[in-house]
Design a protein around this motif. Sequence first.
Motif, mmCIF file in Angstrom:
data_model
loop_
_atom_site.group_PDB
_atom_site.id
_atom_site.type_symbol
_atom_site.label_atom_id
_atom_site.label_comp_id
_atom_site.label_asym_id
_atom_site.label_seq_id
_atom_site.Cartn_x
_atom_site.Cartn_y
_atom_site.Cartn_z
ATOM 1 N N LYS A 219 17.433 20.554 6.258
ATOM 2 C CA LYS A 219 17.468 21.724 7.121
ATOM 3 C C LYS A 219 18.920 22.039 7.457
ATOM 4 N N PRO A 220 19.219 23.281 7.844
ATOM 5 C CA PRO A 220 20.610 23.635 8.155
ATOM 6 C C PRO A 220 21.166 22.818 9.305
ATOM 7 N N GLY A 221 22.424 22.394 9.159
ATOM 8 C CA GLY A 221 23.127 21.708 10.230
ATOM 9 C C GLY A 221 24.007 22.671 11.006
ATOM 10 N N GLU A 222 24.828 22.123 11.890
ATOM 11 C CA GLU A 222 25.666 22.959 12.744
ATOM 12 C C GLU A 222 26.672 23.776 11.941
ATOM 13 N N VAL A 223 27.181 23.223 10.837
ATOM 14 C CA VAL A 223 28.159 23.985 10.062
ATOM 15 C C VAL A 223 27.526 25.226 9.430
ATOM 16 N N THR A 224 26.232 25.147 9.125
ATOM 17 C CA THR A 224 25.540 26.314 8.580
ATOM 18 C C THR A 224 25.129 27.273 9.687
ATOM 19 N N LEU A 225 24.709 26.742 10.838
ATOM 20 C CA LEU A 225 24.371 27.611 11.967
ATOM 21 C C LEU A 225 25.602 28.334 12.495
ATOM 22 N N ALA A 226 26.797 27.811 12.209
ATOM 23 C CA ALA A 226 28.044 28.485 12.599
ATOM 24 C C ALA A 226 28.560 29.411 11.511
ATOM 25 N N HIS A 227 27.816 29.613 10.437
ATOM 26 C CA HIS A 227 28.228 30.480 9.324
ATOM 27 C C HIS A 227 28.607 31.863 9.834
ATOM 28 N N ARG A 228 29.773 32.329 9.398
ATOM 29 C CA ARG A 228 30.350 33.624 9.801
ATOM 30 C C ARG A 228 30.770 33.654 11.263
ATOM 31 N N GLY A 229 30.815 32.467 11.895
ATOM 32 C CA GLY A 229 31.194 32.418 13.294
ATOM 33 C C GLY A 229 32.158 31.278 13.559
ATOM 34 N N PHE B 185 32.763 29.120 8.127
ATOM 35 C CA PHE B 185 32.965 29.212 9.567
ATOM 36 C C PHE B 185 34.436 28.980 9.900
ATOM 37 N N MET B 186 34.781 29.294 11.123
ATOM 38 C CA MET B 186 36.114 29.010 11.658
ATOM 39 C C MET B 186 35.997 27.791 12.556
ATOM 40 N N LEU B 187 36.780 26.761 12.286
ATOM 41 C CA LEU B 187 36.750 25.546 13.094
ATOM 42 C C LEU B 187 37.737 25.670 14.247
ATOM 43 N N ALA B 188 37.242 25.474 15.456
ATOM 44 C CA ALA B 188 38.092 25.392 16.647
ATOM 45 C C ALA B 188 37.822 24.050 17.309
ATOM 46 N N ALA B 189 38.862 23.340 17.651
ATOM 47 C CA ALA B 189 38.693 22.003 18.222
ATOM 48 C C ALA B 189 39.691 21.797 19.347
#
Length: 525
Positions: A306-316, A358-362
Motif C-alpha cells: 500500500k502507499p507509504g508517506e512518500v507516495t501520500l506526499a506526491h506532488r506536495g 515530493f519536496m522533502l523538508a526537515a
Amino acid sequence: MFSMMISGSVHGVDGRAIAVEVDIASGLPQVNIVGLPDPAVRESIDRVRAALRNCGFVFPLERVTINLAPADLRKEGTAFDLAIAAGILAASGQLPGELFAGMLLIGELALDGAVRPVPGVLAMVEQARRAGIGRVMLPAGNVAEAALIGGMERFALTHLDELGAPGRPRDWAPLRRAADLACAGVPGEANATAPPREGGEAGGCGDYGDVIGQPIAKRALLIAAAGRHNILLSGPPGTGKTMLVRRLPGILPDLTEQEALEVTKIYSAAGQLPAGVSSLIRERPFRSPHHTISTGGLIGGGTIPKPGEVTLAHRGVLFLDELPEFSRQALEVLRQPLEDRFVTIARARAVFRFPSSFMLAASMNPCPCGYWGHDSVTDDRSCHCTSVQIARYRAKLSGPLLDRIDMQIEVPRPASYDMPNGEMTTAMMREKVAAARERQEARRRMTGIDWNGDLSGAALRRTARLSKDSSLLLREAFDTMGISLRAHDRVLKLARTIADVEERDTIDPEHIAEAIQYRKLDLQS
C-alpha cells in the motif's frame, strides 16, 4: 450455465480490470473461488449468499465455481462482492446477463443486501474508461468520486434488491437519475475546487508574517518552494523551525489538473479520500509522520503493498521533524525516491511502483541537547554535549542522504523580540514563487521538466547558463569545499532558481554565492 462480469481492483495506485467468471454445474452444493483471492475475497461468498437470500433471490444449490482473472494477480478487498452476486444471478437465469454487458461493477455487500462504498474507485473507473467500458454500477457513496472521471454512464446502487426480482429485472433509469443527482455538485466532471483534506491539509497553515525574524530562513523557504528543492533547517529548540515549515504549503502553487488527478487517485487507492468527495484534491499534500514510523510506513509495504508517506506526499511536501530521531534504516530508504521520484517494491508475484515526486523538508537540532552553538547567558541553555555525543548524533544522517538535500539552513535564536518592519508575508512570498514558476513553465517546452529541482544532465546545462565569473566561482567552491558532483549540480540548480526569483536569465556570481551559502553542512565540514 456460465456468465462473466467486469469488476476492478487496485494494483499499487493504478486500477486493474478483473473478469469475474461464474460457472454453475450439476454436482454437490459447494462454492470455489479461484484466482489468488485473499481472505476478504474468500469470505465474500458468505456475504453474497446472505445478501441474495435476504433480497428474495435464490442461491443455487449446485457446484459454483468463481474465477477471478487474470488468475496470476493476487486479489484483495471487498469490491468484487457486487460482481460476484450479479454473475451468480446471471448464470442461474434469475436476471438477464445482457443487462450487465459492458459494465463495470464495484461494491461491497452487507448481509441484508445493502451496497457499501469501497476504496480505490477513482483508479478503477479511470482504467475502465481507458479500456473502453462506458458504464459503471457502484455504491451510491462512491458515485461522486467516480464522477471525477468523465465519459461514463453511472448507476448508483444502495441495495441489491434495486436490481429487480428473480425473472423480473427492474428499470434502472432511477439508478441513473440517482447517480446524476449525486453528481450535480461536480461541475465540469473534474474541474471543481476540492475542500481541505483532513490530516495533512494545506488550509489554515498560518502566515509567514506571524513568524518573528528569521529572514534568511524565509528567503530559503521561498527559493525551495519556487524550485521544489529539498531543505533542512537546523537550530536550537524554539527558534521557529517547525512553524516555518508548516507554513510552506501556503506559498506553493496550486496543483495542475493532471497533478490533482494523480493525488486524488493516490488518496482514493489508500482509502484516505473523504467520504462523499465531489471534486479533485486541489491543495498540495503536506505529510508529517512521527519519528517512530517504520520503513514500510514511510515508503509503503505489506503483503500486497500500500502507499507509504512518500507516495501520500506526491506532488506536495514530506516534513520530517527532528530528523535524527528517525531510525537510520527509515532515513536511508528515502535515497531512491529522492533521486528517482518513484518507489519500487518487489514481491514474489508482482512488482509495484508508486509515484513519490515530493519536496522533502526537515528540521533538526545541532546536538542531542539542542543548544550547541547557541548564544545564551544561562547555564541551562548552554550545550553540555561532548564531541563524541555530537558526532554520534549527526552520524545518524548519512552523507549520501545529506547530499540529496539541496539546502541546509541554520535557524538561530532571533536577536530581538521586536518584529522588524517590512516582514515577508505569505502573500508576498507566494507572489514571488508564482513569478519564478512562470519562468520555469516557459522553459519546460525546451526541457520537458517542470521544476528546477528535477533538472539534470543536458537539460541542466542548457538552462543553467553561467557567466564567466559565475563559472570560476563554482569551480573554486568545488575545489576548496570538496563537494561531490551531485552537490555541485544541486548548487547549480539552486542558483538557477535564485536567478528565477530575481527575474534574471543568466546566473550571476551573487546567485552562485547565495546557493553555496545554503550548503551549511558542506561549509562546516
